[in-house]
Design a protein around this motif. Sequence first.
Motif, PDB file in Angstrom:
ATOM      1  N   MET A   1       0.843  -1.162   0.000  1.00 36.90           N
ATOM      2  CA  MET A   1       0.000   0.000   0.000  1.00 36.90           C
ATOM      3  C   MET A   1       0.893   1.231   0.000  1.00 36.90           C
ATOM      4  O   MET A   1       1.899   1.296   0.693  1.00 36.90           O
ATOM      5  CB  MET A   1      -0.892  -0.003   1.253  1.00 36.90           C
ATOM      6  CG  MET A   1      -1.617   1.278   1.436  1.00 36.90           C
ATOM      7  SD  MET A   1      -2.769   1.448   2.824  1.00 36.90           S
ATOM      8  CE  MET A   1      -2.167   0.399   4.078  1.00 36.90           C
ATOM      9  N   LEU A   2       0.480   2.236  -0.789  1.00 36.84           N
ATOM     10  CA  LEU A   2       1.214   3.492  -0.871  1.00 36.84           C
ATOM     11  C   LEU A   2       0.440   4.553  -0.085  1.00 36.84           C
ATOM     12  O   LEU A   2      -0.759   4.736  -0.290  1.00 36.84           O
ATOM     13  CB  LEU A   2       1.363   3.911  -2.332  1.00 36.84           C
ATOM     14  CG  LEU A   2       2.224   5.127  -2.583  1.00 36.84           C
ATOM     15  CD1 LEU A   2       3.672   4.874  -2.162  1.00 36.84           C
ATOM     16  CD2 LEU A   2       2.185   5.520  -4.058  1.00 36.84           C
ATOM     17  N   LYS A   3       1.112   5.227   0.849  1.00 35.26           N
ATOM     18  CA  LYS A   3       0.490   6.295   1.624  1.00 35.26           C
ATOM     19  C   LYS A   3       1.330   7.551   1.489  1.00 35.26           C
ATOM     20  O   LYS A   3       2.544   7.467   1.287  1.00 35.26           O
ATOM     21  CB  LYS A   3       0.381   5.915   3.111  1.00 35.26           C
ATOM     22  CG  LYS A   3      -0.652   4.849   3.386  1.00 35.26           C
ATOM     23  CD  LYS A   3      -0.815   4.607   4.854  1.00 35.26           C
ATOM     24  CE  LYS A   3      -1.748   5.651   5.421  1.00 35.26           C
ATOM     25  NZ  LYS A   3      -2.117   5.398   6.822  1.00 35.26           N
ATOM     26  N   GLU A   4       0.666   8.678   1.629  1.00 33.79           N
ATOM     27  CA  GLU A   4       1.370   9.954   1.560  1.00 33.79           C
ATOM     28  C   GLU A   4       1.200  10.704   2.879  1.00 33.79           C
ATOM     29  O   GLU A   4       0.132  10.685   3.483  1.00 33.79           O
ATOM     30  CB  GLU A   4       0.839  10.787   0.401  1.00 33.79           C
ATOM     31  CG  GLU A   4       1.161  10.158  -0.941  1.00 33.79           C
ATOM     32  CD  GLU A   4       0.750  11.038  -2.110  1.00 33.79           C
ATOM     33  OE1 GLU A   4       0.398  12.204  -1.883  1.00 33.79           O
ATOM     34  OE2 GLU A   4       0.802  10.542  -3.236  1.00 33.79           O
ATOM     35  N   TYR A   5       2.278  11.335   3.296  1.00 34.64           N
ATOM     36  CA  TYR A   5       2.285  12.115   4.534  1.00 34.64           C
ATOM     37  C   TYR A   5       2.892  13.480   4.237  1.00 34.64           C
ATOM     38  O   TYR A   5       3.732  13.618   3.352  1.00 34.64           O
ATOM     39  CB  TYR A   5       3.161  11.444   5.603  1.00 34.64           C
ATOM     40  CG  TYR A   5       2.643  10.123   6.090  1.00 34.64           C
ATOM     41  CD1 TYR A   5       1.832  10.052   7.212  1.00 34.64           C
ATOM     42  CD2 TYR A   5       2.966   8.937   5.435  1.00 34.64           C
ATOM     43  CE1 TYR A   5       1.353   8.851   7.665  1.00 34.64           C
ATOM     44  CE2 TYR A   5       2.492   7.721   5.882  1.00 34.64           C
ATOM     45  CZ  TYR A   5       1.687   7.680   7.007  1.00 34.64           C
ATOM     46  OH  TYR A   5       1.213   6.479   7.458  1.00 34.64           O
ATOM     47  N   ASN A  22       2.206  -4.708   5.807  1.00 34.26           N
ATOM     48  CA  ASN A  22       2.104  -5.249   7.164  1.00 34.26           C
ATOM     49  C   ASN A  22       2.662  -4.269   8.205  1.00 34.26           C
ATOM     50  O   ASN A  22       3.386  -4.656   9.125  1.00 34.26           O
ATOM     51  CB  ASN A  22       2.805  -6.592   7.280  1.00 34.26           C
ATOM     52  CG  ASN A  22       2.191  -7.650   6.389  1.00 34.26           C
ATOM     53  OD1 ASN A  22       0.981  -7.635   6.153  1.00 34.26           O
ATOM     54  ND2 ASN A  22       3.015  -8.538   5.870  1.00 34.26           N
ATOM     55  N   GLU A  23       2.317  -2.990   8.042  1.00 31.05           N
ATOM     56  CA  GLU A  23       2.734  -1.915   8.939  1.00 31.05           C
ATOM     57  C   GLU A  23       4.242  -1.715   8.989  1.00 31.05           C
ATOM     58  O   GLU A  23       4.771  -1.132   9.927  1.00 31.05           O
ATOM     59  CB  GLU A  23       2.165  -2.114  10.347  1.00 31.05           C
ATOM     60  CG  GLU A  23       0.650  -2.111  10.365  1.00 31.05           C
ATOM     61  CD  GLU A  23       0.073  -2.233  11.756  1.00 31.05           C
ATOM     62  OE1 GLU A  23       0.813  -2.045  12.732  1.00 31.05           O
ATOM     63  OE2 GLU A  23      -1.136  -2.514  11.858  1.00 31.05           O
ATOM     64  N   LYS A  24       4.954  -2.204   7.999  1.00 32.60           N
ATOM     65  CA  LYS A  24       6.407  -1.984   7.900  1.00 32.60           C
ATOM     66  C   LYS A  24       6.690  -1.133   6.662  1.00 32.60           C
ATOM     67  O   LYS A  24       6.057  -1.304   5.618  1.00 32.60           O
ATOM     68  CB  LYS A  24       7.139  -3.324   7.775  1.00 32.60           C
ATOM     69  CG  LYS A  24       6.906  -4.234   8.956  1.00 32.60           C
ATOM     70  CD  LYS A  24       8.206  -4.741   9.468  1.00 32.60           C
ATOM     71  CE  LYS A  24       7.897  -5.732  10.584  1.00 32.60           C
ATOM     72  NZ  LYS A  24       8.587  -5.490  11.759  1.00 32.60           N
ATOM     73  N   LEU A  44       2.994   5.604  12.040  1.00 34.12           N
ATOM     74  CA  LEU A  44       2.542   4.221  11.844  1.00 34.12           C
ATOM     75  C   LEU A  44       2.461   3.438  13.148  1.00 34.12           C
ATOM     76  O   LEU A  44       1.615   2.554  13.291  1.00 34.12           O
ATOM     77  CB  LEU A  44       3.484   3.493  10.876  1.00 34.12           C
ATOM     78  CG  LEU A  44       3.401   3.957   9.429  1.00 34.12           C
ATOM     79  CD1 LEU A  44       4.533   3.336   8.615  1.00 34.12           C
ATOM     80  CD2 LEU A  44       2.050   3.623   8.833  1.00 34.12           C
ATOM     81  N   THR A  45       3.333   3.715  14.099  1.00 28.76           N
ATOM     82  CA  THR A  45       3.412   2.900  15.314  1.00 28.76           C
ATOM     83  C   THR A  45       2.778   3.550  16.537  1.00 28.76           C
ATOM     84  O   THR A  45       2.144   2.863  17.341  1.00 28.76           O
ATOM     85  CB  THR A  45       4.874   2.569  15.652  1.00 28.76           C
ATOM     86  OG1 THR A  45       5.601   3.789  15.828  1.00 28.76           O
ATOM     87  CG2 THR A  45       5.513   1.734  14.549  1.00 28.76           C
ATOM     88  N   ASN A  46       2.958   4.850  16.730  1.00 30.36           N
ATOM     89  CA  ASN A  46       2.456   5.529  17.923  1.00 30.36           C
ATOM     90  C   ASN A  46       2.299   7.027  17.639  1.00 30.36           C
ATOM     91  O   ASN A  46       3.106   7.838  18.086  1.00 30.36           O
ATOM     92  CB  ASN A  46       3.429   5.317  19.099  1.00 30.36           C
ATOM     93  CG  ASN A  46       2.936   5.956  20.369  1.00 30.36           C
ATOM     94  OD1 ASN A  46       1.747   6.207  20.539  1.00 30.36           O
ATOM     95  ND2 ASN A  46       3.852   6.255  21.272  1.00 30.36           N
TER      96      ASN A  46
END
Length: 126
Positions: A1-5, A22-24, A44-46
């Motif tokens: 998956m491609l996400k933009e920030y 997988n959240e990596k 992604l993590t916190n």
Amino acid sequence: MLKEYTCIMCPNGCNIAVEIKNEKILSIEGAACKRGYEYVNQELTNPQRNISSSILLENGILPLVSVRLSKPIPKDKIFQVMEIIKKTRLKAPVFIGQIAIENVLGLGSDVIITKNVMSSSASDNI
């Protein structure tokens, strides 16, 4: 998956494209500094946020005083912290850097005053 920030860690405001599985993080592009990678990893993590608000002030020359957190808190705790801030009342005078709420919710962050507000009664300001 491609996400933009859009990175908020420095004034560059880099648009960062991240490929995630997988959240990596598999790949990251667009970050001008290593803080961009740290920002995306944290998101992604916190995810954490700092908040600013106002607290009702009794006997002040202004009805409210501005406050902010001393350090970011987990994003999912923002509404709980805002409820505590909303219920808090202080008495003037108050001063920049004064702790209004210590260690809010046990998160290790204090709610601190960001504006000097004197009392409407001159004798209280001495």
